[in-house]
Design a protein around this motif. Structure first.
Motif, PDB file in Angstrom:
ATOM      1  N   GLY A  72       0.837  -1.206   0.000  1.00  0.00           N
ATOM      2  CA  GLY A  72       0.000   0.000   0.000  1.00  0.00           C
ATOM      3  C   GLY A  72       0.867   1.248   0.000  1.00  0.00           C
ATOM      4  N   PRO A  73       0.316   2.389  -0.468  1.00  0.00           N
ATOM      5  CA  PRO A  73       1.137   3.605  -0.589  1.00  0.00           C
ATOM      6  C   PRO A  73       1.737   4.076   0.743  1.00  0.00           C
ATOM      7  CG  PRO A  73      -1.210   4.075  -0.963  1.00  0.00           C
ATOM      8  CD  PRO A  73      -1.063   2.588  -0.901  1.00  0.00           C
ATOM      9  N   ILE A  74       0.930   4.045   1.808  1.00  0.00           N
ATOM     10  CA  ILE A  74       1.453   4.532   3.094  1.00  0.00           C
ATOM     11  C   ILE A  74       2.329   3.459   3.753  1.00  0.00           C
ATOM     12  CG2 ILE A  74       0.850   5.476   5.372  1.00  0.00           C
ATOM     13  CD1 ILE A  74      -1.794   6.423   4.190  1.00  0.00           C
ATOM     14  N   GLY A  75       1.885   2.191   3.652  1.00  0.00           N
ATOM     15  CA  GLY A  75       2.629   1.089   4.261  1.00  0.00           C
ATOM     16  C   GLY A  75       4.039   0.988   3.708  1.00  0.00           C
ATOM     17  N   ARG A  76       4.155   1.090   2.382  1.00  0.00           N
ATOM     18  CA  ARG A  76       5.477   0.978   1.747  1.00  0.00           C
ATOM     19  C   ARG A  76       6.380   2.145   2.190  1.00  0.00           C
ATOM     20  NH1 ARG A  76       5.487   0.621  -4.610  1.00  0.00           N
ATOM     21  NH2 ARG A  76       4.304  -1.254  -4.151  1.00  0.00           N
ATOM     22  N   LEU A  77       5.766   3.334   2.230  1.00  0.00           N
ATOM     23  CA  LEU A  77       6.512   4.541   2.631  1.00  0.00           C
ATOM     24  C   LEU A  77       7.045   4.392   4.063  1.00  0.00           C
ATOM     25  CD1 LEU A  77       6.456   7.212   0.817  1.00  0.00           C
ATOM     26  CD2 LEU A  77       5.160   8.192   2.701  1.00  0.00           C
ATOM     27  N   LEU A  78       6.180   3.923   4.956  1.00  0.00           N
ATOM     28  CA  LEU A  78       6.580   3.788   6.365  1.00  0.00           C
ATOM     29  C   LEU A  78       7.686   2.739   6.519  1.00  0.00           C
ATOM     30  CD1 LEU A  78       3.125   3.944   8.222  1.00  0.00           C
ATOM     31  CD2 LEU A  78       4.949   5.634   8.335  1.00  0.00           C
ATOM     32  N   GLU A  79       7.576   1.663   5.747  1.00  0.00           N
ATOM     33  CA  GLU A  79       8.574   0.597   5.865  1.00  0.00           C
ATOM     34  C   GLU A  79       9.916   1.028   5.257  1.00  0.00           C
ATOM     35  OE1 GLU A  79       7.039  -3.199   5.461  1.00  0.00           O
ATOM     36  OE2 GLU A  79       8.937  -4.124   6.024  1.00  0.00           O
ATOM     37  N   ASP A  80       9.848   1.692   4.073  1.00  0.00           N
ATOM     38  CA  ASP A  80      11.083   2.118   3.399  1.00  0.00           C
ATOM     39  C   ASP A  80      11.803   3.212   4.185  1.00  0.00           C
ATOM     40  OD1 ASP A  80      10.496   0.321   1.503  1.00  0.00           O
ATOM     41  OD2 ASP A  80       9.893   1.740  -0.066  1.00  0.00           O
TER      42      ASP A  80
END
Lengths: 227, 216
Positions: A72-80
């Motif tokens: 997901g857009p936010i999930g990927r951002l938070l993980e990266d």
């Protein structure tokens, strides 16, 4: 009957407390902005805030996975960027509880702000008092009974959240199992006694909260009746 | 000097204000719904006029094409019809709300003594009488040393004896402070007894009544 592992209670209280805190800050800020400003798309924005109230929790959970999932857009951002994973963690449970309790908090706070006579704020302005001080010392204390009702509702909703939590946080014992999840999975596994323990505990908690709020409201309305 | 020449659209008619005053007490009279309170609200800044100009002692409150002066910067004391005391604050906190963190100034001490509310300073609004509320609200409106005092039906909720006492106190404060006082009332008798000048508003139009004529 042996007393089961109490970690679901500790987790439920932590999740409900944090989601209520988030819902309080966001709900108060949103109610303040929506009550005072006119802007294009205001009705649509308000509908988005209230939407989780009318959607099945599983739909909310599905939406959260789409946003906060590893792809997901936010999930990927938070993980990266921060190495934070939301799905299948207790943080996911906090986000699920926050999203479903925000509309309750928002509605309570908005009604509470509407009840504050604008003349009180205007009197304070004629006395040269800044808007921030008026909010802290006039609007907020006079709206407090409604805000408190919102806090109790949001906390209770957070404590009882099941569908969205199960979808985004899953069932990981000791990590994401809140009391409602413990009830469901204990019963499913045939551990009726354990399920009953959690049912009684959560019912007593709910009753205590409602009794306390009603008593406090009666006391406040008696005091206000004299004003 | 207060100069107010403005227009404000109301549901039934336009409020067309043409008004000047110096340091006297002016009473605004007129039937209910004639625009009296809207006129005060425009001066205080809680309502914005649609066009025209409001000026007090050289300071422009509102002018076409300019952002109106913030209420906080107008230095206008306003006593609302039912006083609008903050219910969760004591009399002292109500009066000193505009002066946070400062010791009680001398003028506030004198004012509360003159108005006879010193013994009430630690009471809450629900613990005091209508006349005491009125005097508390008057002290609060004057605590910031306003340059203009607006009173909306200040004596309407009081019994005859309290009304007479409050009116005398107001006239004494006006004599000592020498600030323009604008008082809305529906009672011509009260206007005659209190004011130096009477202005009548009817359906948004203002006309000054000479005191002898008003007395008839």
């Amino acid at each position: 009957m042996t007393v089961p592992d109490l970690s679901p209670l500790a987790l439920s209280l932590r999740v409900a407390f944090l989601s209520t805190l988030l819902a309080a800050v966001t709900g108060i800020a949103l109610a303040r902005v929506m009550g005072r400003r006119e802007f294009p798309g205001k009705s649509a924005a308000e509908a988005m805030i209230l939407l989780p109230l009318v959607l099945p929790p599983t739909v909310v959970g599905f939406g959260l996975i789409m946003l906060f999932g590893v792809n997901g857009p936010i999930g990927r951002l938070l993980e990266d960027w921060f190495g934070i994973r939301i799905v299948f963690t207790w943080i996911g449970a906090v986000i699920a509880s926050f999203v479903v309790s925000l509309p309750l908090m928002y509605q309570s706070v908005q009604a509470a702000f509407d009840k504050v006579d604008p003349r009180w704020e205007n009197v304070a302005r004629t006395m040269g008092v800044s808007e921030w001080r008026i909010f802290r010392k006039v609007t907020f204390p006079l709206a407090w009974p409604g805000i408190l009702a919102g806090l109790v509702l949001a906390f209770a909703r957070g404590l009882g959240e099941f569908g969205a939590t199960l979808m985004i946080a899953g069932f990981i014992p000791g990590e994401t199992v809140t009391v409602p999840l413990a009830i469901y999975f204990s019963y499913e596994a045939g551990r009726t006694g354990e399920a009953m323990f959690w049912v009684v505990l959560i019912t007593l908690l709910g009753l205590a909260a409602i009794t306390w709020l009603n008593g406090w409201r009666r006391k406040t309305s008696r005091r206000r009746g004299r004003e | 000097m207060l100069k107010a020449e403005f227009n404000k659209r109301l549901p039934q008619f336009d409020l067309q204000a043409e008004f000047r005053m110096d340091r006297e007490i002016v009473a605004i009279v007129g039937p209910s719904g004639s625009g009296k309170t809207t006129f005060l609200n425009c001066l205080a800044g809680t309502v914005a006029p649609d066009s025209g100009r409001i000026e007090l002692g050289g300071r422009v409150f509102a002018e076409e094409g300019r952002k109106p002066l913030r209420i906080q910067e107008r230095r206008v004391g306003y006593l609302f019809q039912d006083y609008a005391l903050f219910p969760h604050m004591t009399v002292r906190e109500n009066i000193l709300f505009g002066l946070p963190g400062k010791p009680e100034p001398l003028h506030v001490k004198e004012l509360t003594e003159l108005l006879g509310i010193r013994p009430l300073m630690d009471k809450y609004p629900h613990e005091i009488s209508g006349g005491e509320k009125q005097r508390t609200a008057l002290a609060r409106a004057l605590a910031m040393k306003p340059e203009l005092l607006l009173l909306d039906e200040p004596f309407s909720a009081l019994d005859d004896e309290t009304r007479l006492r409050c009116r005398n106190e107001l006239m004494r404060i006006h004599r000592d402070w020498q600030i323009p006082v604008l008082m809305v009332t529906h009672s011509m008798d009260e206007a005659r007894r209190t004011a130096d000048c009477i202005v009548r508003i009817e359906k948004g139009r203002m006309a000054e009544l000479p005191i002898p004529e008003a007395s008839l």
